[in-house]
Design an enzyme around this catalytic site. Sequence first.
Site, short mmCIF file in Angstrom:
data_model
loop_
_atom_site.label_atom_id
_atom_site.label_comp_id
_atom_site.label_asym_id
_atom_site.label_seq_id
_atom_site.Cartn_x
_atom_site.Cartn_y
_atom_site.Cartn_z
N ARG A 10 21.77 27.09 52.23
CA ARG A 10 23.04 26.94 51.49
C ARG A 10 24.04 27.94 51.74
NH1 ARG A 10 18.27 25.88 48.07
NH2 ARG A 10 18.05 23.89 47.53
N LYS A 60 17.48 28.41 45.25
CA LYS A 60 17.51 28.22 43.86
C LYS A 60 16.19 28.67 43.10
CE LYS A 60 20.76 24.22 44.12
NZ LYS A 60 20.89 22.97 43.85
N HIS A 94 27.97 22.91 53.60
CA HIS A 94 27.02 21.75 53.21
C HIS A 94 26.93 20.78 54.40
CE1 HIS A 94 24.16 21.30 49.79
NE2 HIS A 94 24.45 19.94 49.93
N ARG A 103 24.36 22.03 56.62
CA ARG A 103 22.92 21.78 56.13
C ARG A 103 22.50 20.35 56.11
NH1 ARG A 103 19.34 23.79 52.44
NH2 ARG A 103 19.01 22.57 50.41
N HIS A 109 13.65 22.21 48.99
CA HIS A 109 13.59 21.05 47.76
C HIS A 109 12.55 20.89 47.34
CE1 HIS A 109 16.99 18.98 50.51
NE2 HIS A 109 17.54 19.73 49.64
N TYR A 159 19.44 14.15 51.55
CA TYR A 159 20.30 14.83 52.38
C TYR A 159 20.57 14.15 53.97
CZ TYR A 159 21.02 19.03 49.49
OH TYR A 159 21.53 19.60 48.54
#
Length: 330
Positions: free
Chosen positions: A186, A210, A277, A280, A303, A312
Amino acid sequence: MNDAAEQLLSEMVIAMYDLFPGVDSGKVQHSLSRVLSKYKIDVQEDYQYTSDLQEKIKLFITAKKVEGLSQATLDGYKIELGLFTKKIEKQVDHITSADIRIYLGSLEGLKMSTIGKKLNVLRTFFGFLAAEEVIRQDPTARLKPPKEEKRIGKSLNIEELEMLRESCETIRQRAFIEVLYATGCRLGEVYGLNKSDINYQDSSCRVIGKGNEERIVYFSPRTMYHLKKYLMNRLDDCEAMFITERRPYRRLSKRGIQDEIWKIAEFAGLRHKVSPHVLRHTFGTLTLNNGAELVAVQELLGHKSPETTLRYARITEERKREQHKKYLVI
């Protein structure tokens, strides 16, 4: 009549006169006085509309900070809950499922995915308060997440990826492209990278993603070549992997990285197709189409569920035909 009854009588007479200006206020007062004399009346403070949301939000943010959540996540919570407090002026224990539905329904022009994220923040907040027994019941417990529209994530094909590579004008730009694509990181993760995070022995890098969770991502030989070339040409002592080109040298901002990617994309004629992104997405799509296991790509992208990884990446028609031909039992 006691003081509370006198106050009520006065307010009712005023209200009646506002509604019917020609009414005889003396007669109204006399009639209402006879009715109210039969009842015991007390003044009750309307605590329901004396909001204590700000106080409870501070409690929530403090608890989440102690749990180790990143500052970016905490700031996101503050913003979303701040917007909620502007619409709801109740004590938290009086907030109902209907209040939250009305709030979410008032948010016009937003995608279902955005509304879903806002609901998730409220779920986390009220779930915390219920678990801590600050409130008796979680008003979000019965709320179902909105049905999200299914979208195919944008990604580049191999030819477009090569066009980006060939359009880089500086060694720093080429390092950007290679690192973003090879790791699938990211934008915020790349922004936070330091030179000390690189493991040159196995061409890997430590990333903080994250939820402040750490994972390992890997560089390709091509990425290592261009990254080393960029780092060896630097004459600064800044710890950041990517820095500004002008003094005083400092960590390049997220906006700065985005701007560089857009410059490359514009030069390549792909201005409206490329962002960090999208690179990604490209990593996820091309690796899956090349035969990578879903679980492995899920781990590399950071994830929590394979369903997110599937959103994705999309498999090409050629790959589907190949897989059908290879694995169909006949």
